[in-house]
Structures are given as structure tokens and as C-alpha cells.
Motif scaffolding. Sequence first.
Motif, PDB file in Angstrom:
ATOM      1  N   ASP B 292       0.932  -0.953   0.092  1.00 19.07           N
ATOM      2  CA  ASP B 292       0.028  -0.208   0.140  1.00 19.07           C
ATOM      3  C   ASP B 292       0.525   1.212  -0.297  1.00 19.07           C
ATOM      4  O   ASP B 292      -0.069   2.356  -0.261  1.00 19.07           O
ATOM      5  N   GLY B 293       2.168   1.252   0.188  1.00 20.15           N
ATOM      6  CA  GLY B 293       3.287   2.637   0.452  1.00 20.15           C
ATOM      7  C   GLY B 293       3.460   3.098  -0.969  1.00 20.15           C
ATOM      8  O   GLY B 293       4.056   1.536  -1.785  1.00 20.15           O
ATOM      9  N   ARG B 294       3.797   3.872  -1.284  1.00 20.77           N
ATOM     10  CA  ARG B 294       4.289   3.886  -2.421  1.00 20.77           C
ATOM     11  C   ARG B 294       5.954   5.001  -2.753  1.00 20.77           C
ATOM     12  O   ARG B 294       5.498   5.603  -0.722  1.00 20.77           O
ATOM     13  N   VAL B 295       6.591   4.440  -3.284  1.00 21.26           N
ATOM     14  CA  VAL B 295       7.944   5.075  -3.172  1.00 21.26           C
ATOM     15  C   VAL B 295       8.208   6.185  -3.858  1.00 21.26           C
ATOM     16  O   VAL B 295       8.017   5.627  -4.649  1.00 21.26           O
ATOM     17  N   TRP B 296       9.346   6.888  -3.552  1.00 19.30           N
ATOM     18  CA  TRP B 296       9.613   7.985  -4.774  1.00 19.30           C
ATOM     19  C   TRP B 296      10.381   8.661  -4.109  1.00 19.30           C
ATOM     20  O   TRP B 296      10.484   8.632  -2.845  1.00 19.30           O
ATOM     21  N   VAL B 297      10.823   9.901  -4.190  1.00 21.69           N
ATOM     22  CA  VAL B 297      12.008  10.754  -4.059  1.00 21.69           C
ATOM     23  C   VAL B 297      11.759  11.788  -4.718  1.00 21.69           C
ATOM     24  O   VAL B 297      10.931  11.974  -5.600  1.00 21.69           O
ATOM     25  N   PRO B 298      12.247  13.118  -4.633  1.00 21.09           N
ATOM     26  CA  PRO B 298      12.139  14.170  -4.630  1.00 21.09           C
ATOM     27  C   PRO B 298      12.680  14.572  -6.173  1.00 21.09           C
ATOM     28  O   PRO B 298      14.001  14.014  -5.699  1.00 21.09           O
ATOM     29  N   GLN B 299      12.003  15.093  -7.372  1.00 21.56           N
ATOM     30  CA  GLN B 299      12.449  15.839  -8.326  1.00 21.56           C
ATOM     31  C   GLN B 299      13.461  16.369  -8.612  1.00 21.56           C
ATOM     32  O   GLN B 299      15.210  16.338  -8.707  1.00 21.56           O
ATOM     33  N   ASP B 300      13.573  17.049  -7.411  1.00 21.97           N
ATOM     34  CA  ASP B 300      14.710  18.065  -6.884  1.00 21.97           C
ATOM     35  C   ASP B 300      15.687  18.462  -6.162  1.00 21.97           C
ATOM     36  O   ASP B 300      15.000  17.564  -4.709  1.00 21.97           O
ATOM     37  N   PRO B 301      16.554  18.259  -6.842  1.00 21.75           N
ATOM     38  CA  PRO B 301      18.023  17.783  -5.082  1.00 21.75           C
ATOM     39  C   PRO B 301      17.585  18.388  -4.223  1.00 21.75           C
ATOM     40  O   PRO B 301      18.286  18.284  -3.285  1.00 21.75           O
ATOM     41  N   ASN B 302      16.928  19.530  -3.734  1.00 23.05           N
ATOM     42  CA  ASN B 302      17.501  20.559  -3.215  1.00 23.05           C
ATOM     43  C   ASN B 302      16.344  20.657  -2.794  1.00 23.05           C
ATOM     44  O   ASN B 302      16.348  20.642  -1.399  1.00 23.05           O
ATOM     45  N   ASP B 303      14.946  19.600  -1.930  1.00 19.35           N
ATOM     46  CA  ASP B 303      14.606  19.730  -1.716  1.00 19.35           C
ATOM     47  C   ASP B 303      15.020  17.870  -0.671  1.00 19.35           C
ATOM     48  O   ASP B 303      14.075  17.258   0.313  1.00 19.35           O
ATOM     49  N   CYS B 304      16.247  17.341  -1.531  1.00 23.42           N
ATOM     50  CA  CYS B 304      16.881  16.262  -0.606  1.00 23.42           C
ATOM     51  C   CYS B 304      17.363  16.355   0.601  1.00 23.42           C
ATOM     52  O   CYS B 304      17.074  17.435   0.327  1.00 23.42           O
ATOM     53  N   TRP B 305      18.416  15.179   0.783  1.00 27.27           N
ATOM     54  CA  TRP B 305      18.890  15.545   2.565  1.00 27.27           C
ATOM     55  C   TRP B 305      19.716  16.109   2.136  1.00 27.27           C
ATOM     56  O   TRP B 305      21.077  16.885   1.032  1.00 27.27           O
TER      57      TRP B 305
END
Lengths: 238, 648, 250
Positions: B292-305
Motif C-alpha cells: 500500500d505504500g508508494r516509493v518516491w524521491v523528490p525530483q529537485d535535489p534541493n528538496d533532498c537530504w
Amino acid sequence: MDWLQRFLTSTIGLKVIMAVSGLVLVGFVIGHMLGNLQIFLEFVEEGMGREALNQYGALLKGNKLLLWGTRVTLLVAVAAHIYSACVLTLRARAARPANYKQHKWLSGSYAVRTMRWGGVILLAFIVYHLLHLTVGSEVTPSIEHCKVVGDGLQCPIFDNVVQGFRQPGVVLFYVIAQLALGFHLAHGIWSLFRTLGLGNPRFDGIIKKIAVGTAAAVTLGNVAIPVSVLVGLVGGAV
Amino acid sequence: MSIELKSHAPDGPIETSWDRHRQAIRVVNPANKRKYTVIVVGTGLAGASAAATMAELGYNVLNFCFQDSPRRAHSIAAQGGINAAKNYQNDGDSIWRLFYDTVKGGDFRSRESNVYRLAQVSVNIIDQAVAQGVPFAREYGGLLANRSFGGALVSRTFYARGQTGQQLLLGAYQAHARMVHEGKVKMFPRTEMLDLVVRDGQARGIIVRDLVSGELRRYAADAVVLATGGYGNIFYLSTNAMGCNVTATWRAAKRGALFANPCYTQIHPTCIPVSGEYQSKLTLMSESLRNDGRVWVPQDPNDCWDQAAGKVGRDPAKIPDSERDYYLERRYPTFGNLVPRDVASRAAKTACDEGRGVAYNGRGVYLDFRDAIERLGKDGVSARYGNLFEMYQRITGDNPYETPMRIYPATHYTMGGLWVDYNLQSNLPGLFVIGEANFSDHGANRLGASALMQGLADGYFVLPYTIGHYLAEVGARPLDTNSAEFSQAETTVQDRINKLLSIKGKRSVDSFHRELGLLIWDYCGMARNKEGLQEAMDKVPALREEFWGNVSVPGSGASLNQSLEKAMRVADFLEFAEIKLLDAFTREESCGGHFRNEHQTEEGEARRNDEEFCHVAAWEFTGVGNKPNLHKEELSFEYVPPTQRSYK
Amino acid sequence: MNLTLKIWRQQGPDAPGELVTYSVNDVNEDMSFLEMLDVLNESLEVKGEEPIAFESDCREGICGACGCMINGQPHGHKDRTTTCQLHMREFRDGETVVIEPFRAEAFPVLKDLIVDRSSFDRIIQSGGYISVRTGSAPDAHAVQVNKQDADEAFDKAACIGCGACVAACPNAAAMLFTGAKVMHLGNLPQGQVERYERVGAMVAKMDEEGFGHCSNAGECAVACPKGIDLRAIARMNKDLLLSQLKLRSK
């Protein structure tokens, strides 16, 4: 009979002894209180409480079988209760020889924590109570209200009680002891059901209510008598 | 040494192989069984079940574990379930289908005959466990419940909430306790095996250290069974327990047993990410979350770690769908978030390597339940995953109902192990290896809910028969611990202990373990390549040398000394690492958990090389730092023809 | 955050012990309690000092290896949490934390925070099993099991054998541990055959190991990281009472 010895000396067997003897004592305490509450019939009509209490006393004492049957049963119950408590306490001490440097109670109510000391207070009270009103009534009667029956004295209980409870110190001790009894019963009654194996969660709430209710009723009832006497609500004429 | 690896699997139709084999092998007369002593090392599912069963048969069993109780073995932590071809759900399952799925899932690197037998005895395991009182999940009608697990097309997984491993282990532990009570199993907890004693080419005993007194002791037996688990802790951070180690199997390897396929490790995609340098282990979150969970990462590297800031650039809840990359759904439209473990793991690594990670050190991706909560309601999600969410919140402090979970892959299971034949006997006669410790029935990749099945199959239903054949062959012999072989082995162990205690260096044992783990994770983890492996192979000997010159192991050897215990294990990992790397280096293909960047399809999938690598690579130890000898057991697939996996 | 730790140090079973004070600085709140001790230990190791001995294995709350008294409570103050699953965000900056081993006659201290809980194994060995030889089991569906019974059996089977119940009990009793196993097996049809022999044997062993009695204080159930409730004890009491009627051996 090996099985019986094995059972009764096991920690659970000893707890069963404690629970069964406790049950006997709870029954007695309730009956004892109900009998004594007859004193409040004085409020219905003056002299009625005196009459009822005296007749009740005479009835109990008149039937030697009932009297001594009850006395022996109670003695055995108290002895068994104390014996199991002592053995289990010693075992518990041995089970934790070194205490914690820091320890916090997690749920244990005041009642749980005072079972042992509460029990000791109750024992002291029972001894005093017997000397005061049972032995006392026969050994040091106040001649005015006793009459000679056969070759012995018979003392009306009502007068004994009223005279006994006119001393504030005595009443204070009675009240403290009854509070201890209340705590002891509140945990004891709940605990004895568990020890005897009743654990269904459906009955948990009911049993808790029964335990606390009984404890409160017994405490209130028993405290009411000496306090009423002390403040002069009952026995003013004696 | 010239070693010929014979599987001893019977020829003929595979359906009857195991029956025919049992008919053909020798059995020990019931009255004679008490004349034999068997050592079992380890008390997990395999070890406890084997010890109990052999004791029931009448053998004298000496059982050892390093934990304080046999009940603590790490099998206890398995969550999901156990497969069995019961077909209770009437959905078309069969022994054949379980066999087929396991061979295919193993990417055609397992031995068909073993796998078939595993599927056959799987049904007996459930019967046995239920009779022992294992409280499997049930339906209201009182019958056993099943679920589909790990992408299987049938519901064949039996489970006990999320604690199936615990319940099965306690079942085996109780069977074992009964035999301790009967006096047939002698249990030695807090006792660690530190060497194998080989005499005339046969395993005849072990050297152990009493972890409380520090005393070294010798035990002799007619056969030695290793059930000591896998080597996942070579990565330092894994889902394994702190104490899991390679010591028993590695010391056996140093005494001549062959180590097979050490490059096969399974990486589990849904673990809680590392949160800092101090991290001591990783916790697995059930794979079912991906339903039920959806896996994702932000497209913009500025939103990342942002490592300097110690947080992500933007609150994930505020990132609109148009700026999210649901990379599994994008790359694998058919399977989406439910692609197999290895595929999901590598995809997460790729996203993080691109600088789009969202947890400490940029190592983590989001697993988002926002849409599931919208669809099912908070209560609906809680009914399915409530306990997992609670566990996640306890560990991370984040509330997954409000903010997406963060996950990252972690080492979970090792498919490689000591080489064994169809009888579960290693190339050293008298040395049997069961459970995760052997190179096993899982080929290059293990399917979900199959580890518990294999451990118990080996321990309850395979080894107790096959060991009898060996014992009957060699006959009962006097047990002597005074031979030169015992003295030599004990001296070796004692010297090693003395050496470690005498270094008195400047670095902690853990610092070496951490460094080794990172090296292996970076170069021999989810994806490997030739240059990286070569680099790691160059670095390991140097690290080992520094360890032996600069490690600090305080305290004495003659008492409880946890630093010493750890140092002994890390010292073995430092030796074992080299054959693991070499195996990965030599296997010029991708298969299952072994993914070589050089060998992938245009779609980025593992590309096997069946012409050159359809074999078990079994390594023979030739001295620390020396190149081990490679022995191959060719694999043939008569019943399940090899195919290429695709999850597009 | 910075903390002051007072940790029980004891060289061996017969050696005297004492609380030793350590300060730890820059504790990260995402650390687990044991990771905080790991960091302290590593700093001791590099100085050539013996680290604090404590037990842990799975570090995910299921193996039962970890456990110590943290500020007077087994596994610390957080509900249903083992020591390994307790995180430093549960503590305050500047706090003093007292860490002691579980204390009971049946759990002798081996070193520092490590105690010997093999008495638990011996209780299970005395009868905490269903006697079924490998291979002799009937089909798993031969007997249906009432779901309520199965679920309750599971609740009790979830015990991890950590010993927190003993540590918390004012009488150092193992009633919750033993009762959990008695109820787990006694709740299932498979466990009926040996039900009454089992409870007698396990209670006798529990007493022999030197554990105390149950005064129904309920401390154990609060301390239990797996939420095993007092019903297990009531059930064991009942089974022991019933066994006096059911058994026919002298």
C-alpha cells in the motif's frame, strides 16, 4: 498425601491457603459488622438497639457449639493467614537478597504496598479488640450493668460497647485500624479471586468493584459505631 | 588438494528421489544410537530442531550456543512467515509449484534435487509446528490462515502475526527443552565454538570457549553439525543480531571445508535508514508495507537530504505530486512498488546515488502512505500496518500517518555458506552444515518466507536421516580429546586470544568492524563491479594488518570479556572478506543477489551467464592472505529450464 | 544532550559491586539507549579500560537478551519497550540516569549489567512443552482451534523471556513468565493432554529456582515489554488447583 504437602508448600499453594483463610475472615468481618450495626436500631426507638444487640450477644454466647465452632474456625483462619504470609514474606526476601539502589513502583497501589504492614496493624488491633470487648467484658465487668446468671456474670454488650467507646484514644485507634482493614480488604478480596484462578477479563471490573465496595462498606460501618458513641449519638443514657 | 564435489543426489525422477535415497542409505540400529555422540553448534531453527530430533532418535547430543539461552538465536527475529505447499487455500499450489518458484526465485543457481526435497518436506513442518503448539494465525472457523508473500501467485505462507520466526523457534526450543529434560541433549549456553578438530580427514570435535569463565574446552563427537547462521554481519550494519558471526563456519573452512558462493547476500529493500555514525544495527520493516505504500524521491535535489543541515530541504508532505519521482512505478509499470527485493533495493540505491536520497548521508527514500490513508482511511491503514507504524515511530520518532516513512535497503540474509552435498554433509566427512550456514537451497536469491522453511526442513526432516548413514558407515568410536589434533587446535585458539590481548592498540574493535562493513557495503553490496571489487581486495589485507597491530582489547581472557568475543569475530570477518570479494570478482555475471554492473540487460536487469557460471563456486582455504582454490559443482536444470526474469 | 550515568559495575559473580558515575556528552536523540552505551564503551576501550558489560543481541525487541533497570524500572520508563528499543529522545538534557542489573536470587549477576537467566530455561525444561516426536504429528488441520483460544495462546506465547517481570516484582517472582507458558500451551487443544502434569512440574521448578510468590501487585504486567497480562497468572493458579483434582498420582 505427598501431593497435598507438595501443593500446600508451593508458593501457589501457600497463596491458596492465604486466599481461603482470607475468604473466611472476610465473611466473618462482614457478618460481625452487620451484627454490630444493630446498635443503630436505637435511632428507630430508644432501647431497641440495646435490646437487639444484647439479644444477639446472648444468642451467640448461648450456643456453645456455635460460639466455639466460630472461634476455632477464626483462630485457624487467622493462624493460616499469618503463617502463609510469614513463609511467603521470608521466601520473597530470599528471592531478592540485594535491593535496588533505585526503584520505582509501576502500578502497585497504596493498598498493595501496605499489605504486610497493614496486616501487622490488624493483628495488633485484633489482640486489642479481643482484650477490650471480649475478654474485657468478662474479666472486668462494670458491676452496675451486669447480672448474675447461674454462677457467672452476664454483661449486656450494649453497655460494654458504649462505655468502651467513650474514650477518644480508643476510638482513634479503632478508626486507624478500620482504615487499615479497608485497604487490606480492597486488595485482598481482588487478589483472592485471582489466586483462586478467576482471571476472565469479563469479570475483572466486577471483581474490582466488589472488592472496593466491600472494603468501603466494612470500613464505614465499623467506623460509624465508635464514632457515633463518642459524639453521643448512641448510648447517651448509659 | 584435489577435491571432487559430488552432490550424492540420486538420479532418476526427482519426485521420488528423496524416498529412494532414504531407502538406499544406511540406518543405525535403535539400540546402537545411544553409542553415538553428535555435536550441534547453534540453537536457531536448524540447530534446535536438529538437536531435538536427533535426541529423540536416541543419539547423545551436545549443543552449544554463544547466547545466554538457546531461545535467543536470531531465527527469533524473522517476521513474515513460512511457506508450505499445503494448498489449504485451494488456489492451485503444489509441491511442484513451490519447487518451481524456489528454483526460479533463486535465479537458477541452486541444486534442483535439494529444492524439490525442501518443497516436499515443507508440509510436514507445518504439521509438526502445530502439534507443538505454535499459535499460527487462524480463521474464525478454526482453520489455519494463509497469505501470499513476496510476490508468490498462491497463498502458501503460514504466519503468526509478525512474529513467525519467534513462534517457530520457541516450538523448536520447547522440543529441545524436552530432550534436555530427558537428558539426551546436553546444552552449553554462553559457549562459543572457536575451532573444528579434524582427525584423519574427519570432523571429530570442537574447541569452545566458556564465555563466562574464559576457559577453553575440548569436546569430541562422532559427527559435528554446524547450524551457526549466515555472515551478514560482515557488513557491520545489517538486520542480523549483534552476535551473528562467521566464526564457526570460517574456522571450519580453515580446517578444510569448502565455502560456497560467499558473494551471495540478500539485501532487503525496506529497512529503517541509518540515522548516525553510532548506528549499531538496522531494523527491517515488513515487506508487506509495499502493498500500500508508494516509493518516491523528490525530483529537485534541493528538496533532498542536506548533510550539513542534517535534514531534508523541504517537508515531503508539501511536495506536490508533479515534483515527486515515483521511480518504481515509472520504471516498472506492471509490478510497480511490488518488484522483487533485489530490484527494489538497487532502484533505491540508484536514486540515492543520483543525489536524491532523503535520509542521513543521503541514504533513504520515502515510502508514502498518503494515498493509502486517503483510500482506506486512517483506521483502514492502521488495521493493516498499525503495529509496524508503531515500531517505526518508536525507532525514528516520526509519525508515518503524517509524514512519509523513510526506508533504505540493508543486508538481511546470506545465501552462500559451507558447501554441502544432498546429505547436508560438507566435503569433510562427519561435518554437517544446516540452515543459513550452508550454501543452501536458495541459489543466488532467497524468496520471502523460505528461510524458516529451510532451517526447519534441514533440522527436523533431512539431517536426522542422512547423518545416520554416515554414523552407520564409520561405526561408534571412542571419544578422545587428548589427541594431537585437539591439542593443536586448542593451542591455535589460545595463541589467537593471547595475541589479541597483547596488542593493546589505539583503535576499538568496532571501529575496524565499521570500516570493513562500509568497504564491503560500498564495493560488494547491492551492486558490484570489477574495479570496485579489486579496490576492496587491495584494501582488506591492509585493514587486517592494522587490526592485528592496533586493536585495543582490554581485560583478560580468563573471564567474561565482550571486547575479546567481538575481536575474535571481527578477526574472522577480516579473513573471510577476501574470499567473499574474490568470489564476487570471479563470478562475471549477475544473478539474484549478486549484481555486477557490467552484466545487465538494456533494461538494467541482472544478466546471467549460464554458459560459464551455472555452477556452485566452492572455495578452498589455502592460508590467510593466500589465494584460495576454486572448486566447481556444475548445476544442471532438468525440470525448470532457466529463463530470464523481467518485471517490466 | 549531555547525561550523567550511574552504572552498576561488578567484576564477577562473587565480587562486590558499586555504582560508578560516567558523563556522556553530545548524545544524539535518535540513538537507542544501547547505542549510547556503545559509544561510552568505545571511549573506554580505546583508553584500555574494560567496557561496561551488558547483554543485547537482536536489538529489535524480540530476542529478550537485553534488559537492565533504568531509573528504577526494567527496560526504562517507556511502555511496552525493551531496553534496545528505548531511544534517547525519551530522556532530558542534563538528566542523571541510574542503570542497574535485574536483581533476583535466581538471576545472579555475572558481570556489570549481565545476569544469568538460565533459571528460565530450566523452568521450560521442566515441562513447558508439548511432547510430540518429530514426524509423529497429524495433519495440521486435523484439529480446529477456536480463534479466540488461538489468539490468546499467541498473546502469551509472545513472551521473550527477558526477565523484566521478575525484576519488577516486589517478590522477584517468575509467575508471569511461567504462567504465560502454562496458558499458551493450556489454551490449545494440542496442549490438553499434559496440561495438569505440566503446571505442577513448572511451578515446582519455579519454586526450586528460588523465585518468590505473586501478591497480585501487577508490577510484572506493567513492566512486560510484550504486554502479557495478569490473566496468565490467574490461569496458572486455576490449573494448579484443578490439577489437584484431576491427577491421580500420589
